[in-house]
Design a protein around this motif. Sequence first.
Motif, PDB file in Angstrom:
ATOM      1  N   GLU A 205      -3.118  -4.001  -1.125  1.00 57.97           N
ATOM      2  CA  GLU A 205      -3.102  -3.571   0.275  1.00 57.97           C
ATOM      3  C   GLU A 205      -1.796  -2.830   0.580  1.00 57.97           C
ATOM      4  O   GLU A 205      -1.791  -1.812   1.272  1.00 57.97           O
ATOM      5  CB  GLU A 205      -3.245  -4.800   1.199  1.00 57.97           C
ATOM      6  CG  GLU A 205      -3.153  -4.511   2.693  1.00 57.97           C
ATOM      7  CD  GLU A 205      -4.302  -3.680   3.239  1.00 57.97           C
ATOM      8  OE1 GLU A 205      -5.359  -3.597   2.581  1.00 57.97           O
ATOM      9  OE2 GLU A 205      -4.127  -3.095   4.332  1.00 57.97           O
ATOM     10  N   ASN A 206      -0.702  -3.336   0.037  1.00 58.39           N
ATOM     11  CA  ASN A 206       0.598  -2.707   0.263  1.00 58.39           C
ATOM     12  C   ASN A 206       0.606  -1.278  -0.253  1.00 58.39           C
ATOM     13  O   ASN A 206       1.121  -0.369   0.390  1.00 58.39           O
ATOM     14  CB  ASN A 206       1.693  -3.538  -0.416  1.00 58.39           C
ATOM     15  CG  ASN A 206       3.070  -3.019  -0.115  1.00 58.39           C
ATOM     16  OD1 ASN A 206       3.491  -2.951   1.041  1.00 58.39           O
ATOM     17  ND2 ASN A 206       3.775  -2.609  -1.151  1.00 58.39           N
ATOM     18  N   LYS A 207       0.005  -1.102  -1.427  1.00 54.53           N
ATOM     19  CA  LYS A 207      -0.077   0.229  -2.025  1.00 54.53           C
ATOM     20  C   LYS A 207      -0.932   1.135  -1.137  1.00 54.53           C
ATOM     21  O   LYS A 207      -0.584   2.281  -0.874  1.00 54.53           O
ATOM     22  CB  LYS A 207      -0.689   0.115  -3.418  1.00 54.53           C
ATOM     23  CG  LYS A 207      -0.302   1.252  -4.327  1.00 54.53           C
ATOM     24  CD  LYS A 207      -0.737   0.993  -5.750  1.00 54.53           C
ATOM     25  CE  LYS A 207      -0.451   2.250  -6.577  1.00 54.53           C
ATOM     26  NZ  LYS A 207      -0.976   2.131  -7.939  1.00 54.53           N
ATOM     27  N   LYS A 208      -2.035   0.578  -0.663  1.00 53.15           N
ATOM     28  CA  LYS A 208      -2.979   1.327   0.169  1.00 53.15           C
ATOM     29  C   LYS A 208      -2.299   1.874   1.434  1.00 53.15           C
ATOM     30  O   LYS A 208      -2.554   2.997   1.846  1.00 53.15           O
ATOM     31  CB  LYS A 208      -4.149   0.408   0.537  1.00 53.15           C
ATOM     32  CG  LYS A 208      -5.387   1.135   1.016  1.00 53.15           C
ATOM     33  CD  LYS A 208      -6.488   0.167   1.409  1.00 53.15           C
ATOM     34  CE  LYS A 208      -6.828   0.324   2.871  1.00 53.15           C
ATOM     35  NZ  LYS A 208      -7.712  -0.752   3.348  1.00 53.15           N
ATOM     36  N   VAL A 209      -1.446   1.050   2.035  1.00 55.25           N
ATOM     37  CA  VAL A 209      -0.813   1.485   3.283  1.00 55.25           C
ATOM     38  C   VAL A 209       0.518   2.197   3.022  1.00 55.25           C
ATOM     39  O   VAL A 209       1.250   2.527   3.958  1.00 55.25           O
ATOM     40  CB  VAL A 209      -0.626   0.316   4.290  1.00 55.25           C
ATOM     41  CG1 VAL A 209      -1.970  -0.277   4.673  1.00 55.25           C
ATOM     42  CG2 VAL A 209       0.300  -0.765   3.755  1.00 55.25           C
ATOM     43  N   GLY A 210       0.840   2.427   1.749  1.00 56.76           N
ATOM     44  CA  GLY A 210       2.040   3.191   1.423  1.00 56.76           C
ATOM     45  C   GLY A 210       3.330   2.411   1.546  1.00 56.76           C
ATOM     46  O   GLY A 210       4.387   2.998   1.785  1.00 56.76           O
ATOM     47  N   GLY A 211       3.263   1.069   1.386  1.00 59.83           N
ATOM     48  CA  GLY A 211       4.485   0.256   1.463  1.00 59.83           C
ATOM     49  C   GLY A 211       5.360   0.426   0.235  1.00 59.83           C
ATOM     50  O   GLY A 211       4.900   0.870  -0.817  1.00 59.83           O
ATOM     51  N   HIS A 212       6.622   0.073   0.393  1.00 56.64           N
ATOM     52  CA  HIS A 212       7.561   0.085  -0.732  1.00 56.64           C
ATOM     53  C   HIS A 212       7.032  -0.898  -1.782  1.00 56.64           C
ATOM     54  O   HIS A 212       6.566  -1.984  -1.426  1.00 56.64           O
ATOM     55  CB  HIS A 212       8.941  -0.345  -0.227  1.00 56.64           C
ATOM     56  CG  HIS A 212      10.009  -0.189  -1.249  1.00 56.64           C
ATOM     57  ND1 HIS A 212      10.224  -1.141  -2.227  1.00 56.64           N
ATOM     58  CD2 HIS A 212      10.908   0.802  -1.453  1.00 56.64           C
ATOM     59  CE1 HIS A 212      11.226  -0.717  -2.994  1.00 56.64           C
ATOM     60  NE2 HIS A 212      11.657   0.456  -2.535  1.00 56.64           N
ATOM     61  N   PRO A 213       7.116  -0.552  -3.084  1.00 56.87           N
ATOM     62  CA  PRO A 213       6.580  -1.470  -4.118  1.00 56.87           C
ATOM     63  C   PRO A 213       7.172  -2.885  -4.047  1.00 56.87           C
ATOM     64  O   PRO A 213       6.501  -3.854  -4.392  1.00 56.87           O
ATOM     65  CB  PRO A 213       6.968  -0.781  -5.430  1.00 56.87           C
ATOM     66  CG  PRO A 213       7.215   0.648  -5.088  1.00 56.87           C
ATOM     67  CD  PRO A 213       7.638   0.695  -3.653  1.00 56.87           C
ATOM     68  N   ASP A 214       8.416  -2.993  -3.592  1.00 56.44           N
ATOM     69  CA  ASP A 214       9.076  -4.304  -3.474  1.00 56.44           C
ATOM     70  C   ASP A 214       8.987  -4.858  -2.056  1.00 56.44           C
ATOM     71  O   ASP A 214       9.790  -5.689  -1.659  1.00 56.44           O
ATOM     72  CB  ASP A 214      10.569  -4.164  -3.807  1.00 56.44           C
ATOM     73  CG  ASP A 214      10.818  -4.301  -5.291  1.00 56.44           C
ATOM     74  OD1 ASP A 214       9.960  -4.897  -5.965  1.00 56.44           O
ATOM     75  OD2 ASP A 214      11.856  -3.806  -5.749  1.00 56.44           O
ATOM     76  N   SER A 215       8.039  -4.383  -1.289  1.00 53.80           N
ATOM     77  CA  SER A 215       7.947  -4.725   0.131  1.00 53.80           C
ATOM     78  C   SER A 215       8.009  -6.231   0.404  1.00 53.80           C
ATOM     79  O   SER A 215       7.385  -7.032  -0.299  1.00 53.80           O
ATOM     80  CB  SER A 215       6.626  -4.173   0.672  1.00 53.80           C
ATOM     81  OG  SER A 215       6.429  -4.630   1.984  1.00 53.80           O
ATOM     82  N   ALA A 216       8.747  -6.583   1.439  1.00 59.81           N
ATOM     83  CA  ALA A 216       8.835  -7.984   1.866  1.00 59.81           C
ATOM     84  C   ALA A 216       7.523  -8.461   2.497  1.00 59.81           C
ATOM     85  O   ALA A 216       7.358  -9.646   2.780  1.00 59.81           O
ATOM     86  CB  ALA A 216       9.991  -8.149   2.853  1.00 59.81           C
ATOM     87  N   HIS A 217       6.592  -7.540   2.717  1.00 59.57           N
ATOM     88  CA  HIS A 217       5.268  -7.934   3.232  1.00 59.57           C
ATOM     89  C   HIS A 217       4.460  -8.679   2.156  1.00 59.57           C
ATOM     90  O   HIS A 217       3.518  -9.393   2.478  1.00 59.57           O
ATOM     91  CB  HIS A 217       4.465  -6.700   3.654  1.00 59.57           C
ATOM     92  CG  HIS A 217       4.924  -6.059   4.921  1.00 59.57           C
ATOM     93  ND1 HIS A 217       4.518  -6.479   6.163  1.00 59.57           N
ATOM     94  CD2 HIS A 217       5.759  -5.011   5.155  1.00 59.57           C
ATOM     95  CE1 HIS A 217       5.063  -5.719   7.099  1.00 59.57           C
ATOM     96  NE2 HIS A 217       5.829  -4.812   6.511  1.00 59.57           N
ATOM     97  N   ILE A 218       4.803  -8.428   0.882  1.00 56.83           N
ATOM     98  CA  ILE A 218       4.055  -9.055  -0.216  1.00 56.83           C
ATOM     99  C   ILE A 218       4.548 -10.494  -0.387  1.00 56.83           C
ATOM    100  O   ILE A 218       5.725 -10.714  -0.669  1.00 56.83           O
ATOM    101  CB  ILE A 218       4.256  -8.265  -1.541  1.00 56.83           C
ATOM    102  CG1 ILE A 218       3.802  -6.809  -1.373  1.00 56.83           C
ATOM    103  CG2 ILE A 218       3.494  -8.941  -2.683  1.00 56.83           C
ATOM    104  CD1 ILE A 218       4.187  -5.897  -2.530  1.00 56.83           C
ATOM    105  N   PRO A 219       3.661 -11.481  -0.177  1.00 63.19           N
ATOM    106  CA  PRO A 219       4.103 -12.873  -0.294  1.00 63.19           C
ATOM    107  C   PRO A 219       4.595 -13.185  -1.701  1.00 63.19           C
ATOM    108  O   PRO A 219       3.955 -12.832  -2.683  1.00 63.19           O
ATOM    109  CB  PRO A 219       2.837 -13.686   0.016  1.00 63.19           C
ATOM    110  CG  PRO A 219       1.922 -12.746   0.716  1.00 63.19           C
ATOM    111  CD  PRO A 219       2.238 -11.383   0.182  1.00 63.19           C
TER     112      PRO A 219
END
Length: 159
Positions: free
Chosen positions: A65-79
């Motif tokens: 999902e993070n990739k889909k929305v263009g988040g940083h690969p190390d995003s803090a959104h990823i649990p």
Amino acid sequence: MNKNEKAVGDLSTNFWKFEFRCPCKKCRRKKVLVDDLLLFKLEMIRIELGNKPITITSGNRCPEENKKVGGHPDSAHIPGPRGKAIDGRVKGKKPLEVGLAAEKVEGLRIGIGFNFCHLDVKPPNPSRFWIYIKGKPIYSAKIENEDLKKFYDIIIKGK
Ligand SMILES: [Zn+2]
Ligand SMILES: [Zn+2]
């Protein structure tokens, strides 16, 4: 519910798991895990803003999902295993105002977008502040930096 009884969230006083759930199909049944420090800071920001509800537009994201929305690969959104970030907005407040309230609370990394504010407690958390243009963070500084506020007015608000 008795009208004198206050609803209490299942994560903290004002936050519920469903608000943080990754929106993808695959995560529908997954446990929602949110960092306690993030919840504590969000409650404090809410108070700082005069007890206005924070609407979470993105909480946890699985890597897909993070990739889909263009988040940083190390995003803090990823649990990992708990989510440490949200994107959110507050009715009647500009994203910069939400960011300034977060800065008063301290210990957060703050990203200002056109219609949202990213907040995370990913360590180390030096109270950094950045602005997104078309999804990319293009400027980063301490929030007291007046240039940043000027920049926000010109680029984001078109003043
Ligand atoms: Zn997912
Ligand atoms: Zn974010």
